[in-house]
Design a protein around this motif. Structure first.
Motif, PDB file in Angstrom:
ATOM      1  N   GLU A   1      61.138  35.245   4.566  1.00  0.00           N
ATOM      2  CA  GLU A   1      61.521  34.110   3.720  1.00  0.00           C
ATOM      3  C   GLU A   1      60.335  33.153   3.537  1.00  0.00           C
ATOM      4  O   GLU A   1      60.038  32.718   2.412  1.00  0.00           O
ATOM      5  CB  GLU A   1      62.712  33.378   4.338  1.00  0.00           C
ATOM      6  CG  GLU A   1      64.022  34.121   4.199  1.00  0.00           C
ATOM      7  CD  GLU A   1      65.170  33.369   4.861  1.00  0.00           C
ATOM      8  OE1 GLU A   1      64.888  32.318   5.508  1.00  0.00           O
ATOM      9  OE2 GLU A   1      66.317  33.816   4.749  1.00  0.00           O
ATOM     10  N   MET A   2      59.646  32.840   4.626  1.00  0.00           N
ATOM     11  CA  MET A   2      58.483  31.949   4.545  1.00  0.00           C
ATOM     12  C   MET A   2      57.340  32.621   3.814  1.00  0.00           C
ATOM     13  O   MET A   2      56.616  31.989   3.020  1.00  0.00           O
ATOM     14  CB  MET A   2      58.033  31.535   5.943  1.00  0.00           C
ATOM     15  CG  MET A   2      59.070  30.755   6.724  1.00  0.00           C
ATOM     16  SD  MET A   2      58.376  30.044   8.202  1.00  0.00           S
ATOM     17  CE  MET A   2      57.253  28.866   7.507  1.00  0.00           C
ATOM     18  N   ASN A   3      57.166  33.904   4.046  1.00  0.00           N
ATOM     19  CA  ASN A   3      56.043  34.633   3.452  1.00  0.00           C
ATOM     20  C   ASN A   3      56.181  34.706   1.931  1.00  0.00           C
ATOM     21  O   ASN A   3      55.211  34.506   1.196  1.00  0.00           O
ATOM     22  CB  ASN A   3      55.982  36.042   4.043  1.00  0.00           C
ATOM     23  CG  ASN A   3      54.755  36.802   3.573  1.00  0.00           C
ATOM     24  OD1 ASN A   3      53.633  36.357   3.752  1.00  0.00           O
ATOM     25  ND2 ASN A   3      54.990  37.960   2.961  1.00  0.00           N
ATOM     26  N   VAL A   4      57.405  34.979   1.450  1.00  0.00           N
ATOM     27  CA  VAL A   4      57.635  35.086   0.005  1.00  0.00           C
ATOM     28  C   VAL A   4      57.352  33.761  -0.689  1.00  0.00           C
ATOM     29  O   VAL A   4      56.711  33.715  -1.742  1.00  0.00           O
ATOM     30  CB  VAL A   4      59.082  35.546  -0.274  1.00  0.00           C
ATOM     31  CG1 VAL A   4      59.408  35.420  -1.755  1.00  0.00           C
ATOM     32  CG2 VAL A   4      59.279  36.985   0.178  1.00  0.00           C
ATOM     33  N   ASP A   5      57.816  32.667  -0.100  1.00  0.00           N
ATOM     34  CA  ASP A   5      57.588  31.347  -0.710  1.00  0.00           C
ATOM     35  C   ASP A   5      56.092  31.037  -0.811  1.00  0.00           C
ATOM     36  O   ASP A   5      55.614  30.562  -1.861  1.00  0.00           O
ATOM     37  CB  ASP A   5      58.287  30.265   0.117  1.00  0.00           C
ATOM     38  CG  ASP A   5      59.801  30.364   0.023  1.00  0.00           C
ATOM     39  OD1 ASP A   5      60.292  31.012  -0.919  1.00  0.00           O
ATOM     40  OD2 ASP A   5      60.487  29.800   0.900  1.00  0.00           O
ATOM     41  N   LEU A   6      55.355  31.288   0.257  1.00  0.00           N
ATOM     42  CA  LEU A   6      53.922  30.980   0.248  1.00  0.00           C
ATOM     43  C   LEU A   6      53.147  31.927  -0.669  1.00  0.00           C
ATOM     44  O   LEU A   6      52.153  31.522  -1.292  1.00  0.00           O
ATOM     45  CB  LEU A   6      53.361  31.066   1.670  1.00  0.00           C
ATOM     46  CG  LEU A   6      53.796  29.936   2.612  1.00  0.00           C
ATOM     47  CD1 LEU A   6      53.345  30.217   4.034  1.00  0.00           C
ATOM     48  CD2 LEU A   6      53.227  28.605   2.132  1.00  0.00           C
ATOM     49  N   GLN A   7      53.595  33.187  -0.761  1.00  0.00           N
ATOM     50  CA  GLN A   7      52.939  34.139  -1.650  1.00  0.00           C
ATOM     51  C   GLN A   7      53.031  33.674  -3.100  1.00  0.00           C
ATOM     52  O   GLN A   7      52.147  33.996  -3.919  1.00  0.00           O
ATOM     53  CB  GLN A   7      53.589  35.530  -1.513  1.00  0.00           C
ATOM     54  CG  GLN A   7      53.333  36.229  -0.196  1.00  0.00           C
ATOM     55  CD  GLN A   7      51.976  36.937  -0.150  1.00  0.00           C
ATOM     56  OE1 GLN A   7      51.124  36.694  -0.985  1.00  0.00           O
ATOM     57  NE2 GLN A   7      51.792  37.789   0.851  1.00  0.00           N
ATOM     58  N   GLU A   8      54.062  32.917  -3.436  1.00  0.00           N
ATOM     59  CA  GLU A   8      54.227  32.387  -4.796  1.00  0.00           C
ATOM     60  C   GLU A   8      53.481  31.067  -4.980  1.00  0.00           C
ATOM     61  O   GLU A   8      52.877  30.824  -6.030  1.00  0.00           O
ATOM     62  CB  GLU A   8      55.717  32.198  -5.112  1.00  0.00           C
ATOM     63  CG  GLU A   8      56.503  33.491  -5.173  1.00  0.00           C
ATOM     64  CD  GLU A   8      57.979  33.249  -5.402  1.00  0.00           C
ATOM     65  OE1 GLU A   8      58.386  32.058  -5.419  1.00  0.00           O
ATOM     66  OE2 GLU A   8      58.737  34.225  -5.555  1.00  0.00           O
ATOM     67  N   GLU A   9      53.510  30.213  -3.976  1.00  0.00           N
ATOM     68  CA  GLU A   9      52.945  28.872  -4.116  1.00  0.00           C
ATOM     69  C   GLU A   9      51.418  28.849  -4.039  1.00  0.00           C
ATOM     70  O   GLU A   9      50.772  28.097  -4.778  1.00  0.00           O
ATOM     71  CB  GLU A   9      53.523  27.955  -3.037  1.00  0.00           C
ATOM     72  CG  GLU A   9      54.983  27.622  -3.242  1.00  0.00           C
ATOM     73  CD  GLU A   9      55.493  26.637  -2.196  1.00  0.00           C
ATOM     74  OE1 GLU A   9      54.718  25.746  -1.808  1.00  0.00           O
ATOM     75  OE2 GLU A   9      56.648  26.778  -1.772  1.00  0.00           O
ATOM     76  N   LEU A  10      50.833  29.625  -3.137  1.00  0.00           N
ATOM     77  CA  LEU A  10      49.381  29.542  -2.933  1.00  0.00           C
ATOM     78  C   LEU A  10      48.576  29.937  -4.179  1.00  0.00           C
ATOM     79  O   LEU A  10      47.647  29.211  -4.564  1.00  0.00           O
ATOM     80  CB  LEU A  10      48.973  30.395  -1.735  1.00  0.00           C
ATOM     81  CG  LEU A  10      49.400  29.839  -0.365  1.00  0.00           C
ATOM     82  CD1 LEU A  10      48.984  30.780   0.755  1.00  0.00           C
ATOM     83  CD2 LEU A  10      48.798  28.463  -0.131  1.00  0.00           C
ATOM     84  N   PRO A  11      48.885  31.060  -4.846  1.00  0.00           N
ATOM     85  CA  PRO A  11      48.137  31.377  -6.079  1.00  0.00           C
ATOM     86  C   PRO A  11      48.332  30.319  -7.163  1.00  0.00           C
ATOM     87  O   PRO A  11      47.387  30.007  -7.903  1.00  0.00           O
ATOM     88  CB  PRO A  11      48.717  32.732  -6.511  1.00  0.00           C
ATOM     89  CG  PRO A  11      49.260  33.334  -5.253  1.00  0.00           C
ATOM     90  CD  PRO A  11      49.785  32.168  -4.468  1.00  0.00           C
ATOM     91  N   SER A  12      49.534  29.786  -7.263  1.00  0.00           N
ATOM     92  CA  SER A  12      49.787  28.748  -8.258  1.00  0.00           C
ATOM     93  C   SER A  12      48.969  27.492  -7.969  1.00  0.00           C
ATOM     94  O   SER A  12      48.395  26.876  -8.878  1.00  0.00           O
ATOM     95  CB  SER A  12      51.287  28.414  -8.276  1.00  0.00           C
ATOM     96  OG  SER A  12      51.545  27.372  -9.197  1.00  0.00           O
ATOM     97  N   LEU A  13      48.907  27.114  -6.705  1.00  0.00           N
ATOM     98  CA  LEU A  13      48.105  25.947  -6.318  1.00  0.00           C
ATOM     99  C   LEU A  13      46.625  26.195  -6.582  1.00  0.00           C
ATOM    100  O   LEU A  13      45.908  25.297  -7.061  1.00  0.00           O
ATOM    101  CB  LEU A  13      48.336  25.654  -4.833  1.00  0.00           C
ATOM    102  CG  LEU A  13      47.533  24.481  -4.248  1.00  0.00           C
ATOM    103  CD1 LEU A  13      47.922  23.174  -4.915  1.00  0.00           C
ATOM    104  CD2 LEU A  13      47.747  24.387  -2.740  1.00  0.00           C
TER     105      LEU A  13
END
Length: 469
Positions: free
Chosen positions: A187-199
């Motif tokens: 759950e944490m990994n999926v969220d960060l996988q989406e947010e980090l490239p966007s940031l």
């Protein structure tokens, strides 16, 4: 009873957290020792590297922006003080007093408006941009801990399955803990996988907007400031017209390229040999503009000697004690040098007593040069007004400087200086090796004691010294 229950829950939670930390520490040790495999995600690791780089760049930009704003504030205060000074010296009966006062007031308002807009449109935006990094950084660290928990649960489950004596109850419980740990991690990994490239991608737009805002604000500020400066200039022109008879004249400052008065030519060799072309090492001293002998030709630098046939000296020249230069007469007659300007030849009409007939017959005179003491080097000896002696300056000597501050050498080719030390400046053997702001020289005390240039010379920072001769 409720209180006891609450304490029991708290104590149980603390014990659970302590157990998790111990399990994680044990798992990390096993992974480092190679006794347990570690789940790797290279794509995520690249995202984390980009995140750290983005955070570092943003933090530096915020720091530099704050420094820029502090400089604007300091410049505002300096400009305000300068305008206050103008208002104080502007006498009541001078024209444009009210206009000058109004310009100063608008100047102050313009600086204040510029600073405030920089804060609103750049600094606050910068703070908002960086405000999202701490939370994401915390979540990345938490994801790392949950990944260790997942690996630990996976290894525990695998060890129970491969054990010789299997305990189905323990295996079932271990499987349940593995599924739970995997779910939390994913759950944490999926969220960060989406947010980090966007940031990471958002940085481009942020940099563009920030620097466009700064550039636009600075451009408008300078336009408005230019108008105020033009208005102030018009006011001062009207003041100048009213008091034009008392105009202040700005005089030119002395230049190192202008020769001094009282130039002397070297004496010919005492043995009456034919006139030869001397090698002249010249020390240039600053002198007010216009003091140069008309048409005089000067060497470009002390390391590039000027060659010219020996000639006579103008009459009425100052004594030789004003400066020094060394003349090395070659053993054979040198080839004639380039023709001197007409003015220099005419200035050679009068001769000093004691000159040889050979020098009288010379076709042109030496150029006017700056001198300290009158001396000519002949076969290793010095001829001067006071008699024979030894040349007491290093080869290529240009001028003297005195250390104003202590300087601690940081390399073997540098001079160690104490305030008050006198240094004899000489040219670099290879001019391309000279760095800006550095000079080559030898301390006068070392030269007088050793007379060995190779052992004594070194480089030193020019701004630690002041020219004295």
């Amino acid at each position: 009873m409720a209180e006891m229950g609450s304490k029991g829950v708290t104590a149980g939670k603390i014990a659970s957290n302590v157990q998790k930390k111990l399990t994680r520490a044990q798992e990390k040790v096993l992974q480092k020792l190679g006794k347990a495999d570690e789940t790797k995600d290279e794509q995520f690791e690249q995202c984390v590297q980009n995140f750290n780089k983005q955070l570092t760049e943003g933090t530096r930009l915020q720091k530099d922006l704050r420094t820029y704003l502090a400089s604007v504030k300091a410049m505002h205060e300096a400009s305000k003080k300068l305008n206050e000074c103008l208002q104080e010296v502007y006498e009541p009966d001078w024209p444009g007093r009210d206009e000058a006062s109004k310009i100063a007031e608008n100047n102050d308002l313009l600086w204040m408006d510029y600073h405030q807009k920089l804060v609103d449109q750049a600094l606050l935006t910068m703070d908002t941009y960086l405000g999202q990094f701490p939370d994401i950084k915390s979540r990345i660290a938490k994801r790392g801990r949950k990944l260790v928990d997942y690996d630990s649960a996976r290894h525990h489950y695998e060890s129970l399955q491969t054990a010789k004596k299997k305990d189905e109850a323990k295996i079932a419980k271990a499987e349940e803990e593995l599924i739970k740990a995997q779910k939390v991690f994913e759950e944490m990994n999926v969220d960060l996988q989406e947010e980090l490239p966007s940031l990471w991608n958002s940085r481009v737009g942020f940099y563009v907007n920030t620097f466009q805002s700064i550039a636009g604000l600075e451009e408008n500020f300078h336009k408005e400031m230019s108008k105020l400066n033009q208005n102030l200039n018009d006011v001062l022109i009207s003041l100048e017209k009213q008091h034009g008879s008392n105009t202040f004249t700005v005089k030119a400052q002395p230049s190192d390229n202008v020769p001094a008065k009282g130039n002397k030519s070297p004496s010919p060799p005492p043995d009456g040999s034919p006139a030869a072309t001397p090698e002249i090492r010249v020390n240039h001293e600053p002198e007010p503009a216009g003091a140069a002998t008309p048409g005089a030709t000067l060497p470009k630098s002390p390391s590039q000697p000027t060659e010219s046939p020996a000639g006579s000296l103008p009459s009425g020249e100052p004594s030789a004690a004003e400066g020094t230069f060394a003349v090395a007469w070659p053993s054979q007659t040198a080839e004639p040098g380039p023709a001197q300007p007409a003015e220099a030849s005419e200035a050679a009409g009068a001769q000093e007593p004691g000159e040889t007939t050979t020098s009288e017959a010379a076709s042109s005179s030496l150029p006017a040069v700056v001198v300290e003491t009158f001396s000519a080097t002949v076969n290793g000896t010095v001829e001067s007004g006071s008699g024979a002696g030894r040349l007491d300056l290093p080869p290529g000597f240009m001028f003297k400087v005195q250390a104003q501050h202590d300087y601690t050498a940081t390399d073997t080719d540098e001079l160690q200086l104490k305030a008050g030390d006198v240094v004899l400046v000489i040219p670099f053997q290879n001019p391309e090796e000279q760095d800006e702001g550095w000079l080559m020289g030898v301390k006068e005390s070392d030269w007088n004691q050793h007379k060995e240039l190779e052992k004594c010379r070194g480089v030193f920072p020019e701004n630690f010294t002041e020219r004295v001769q």
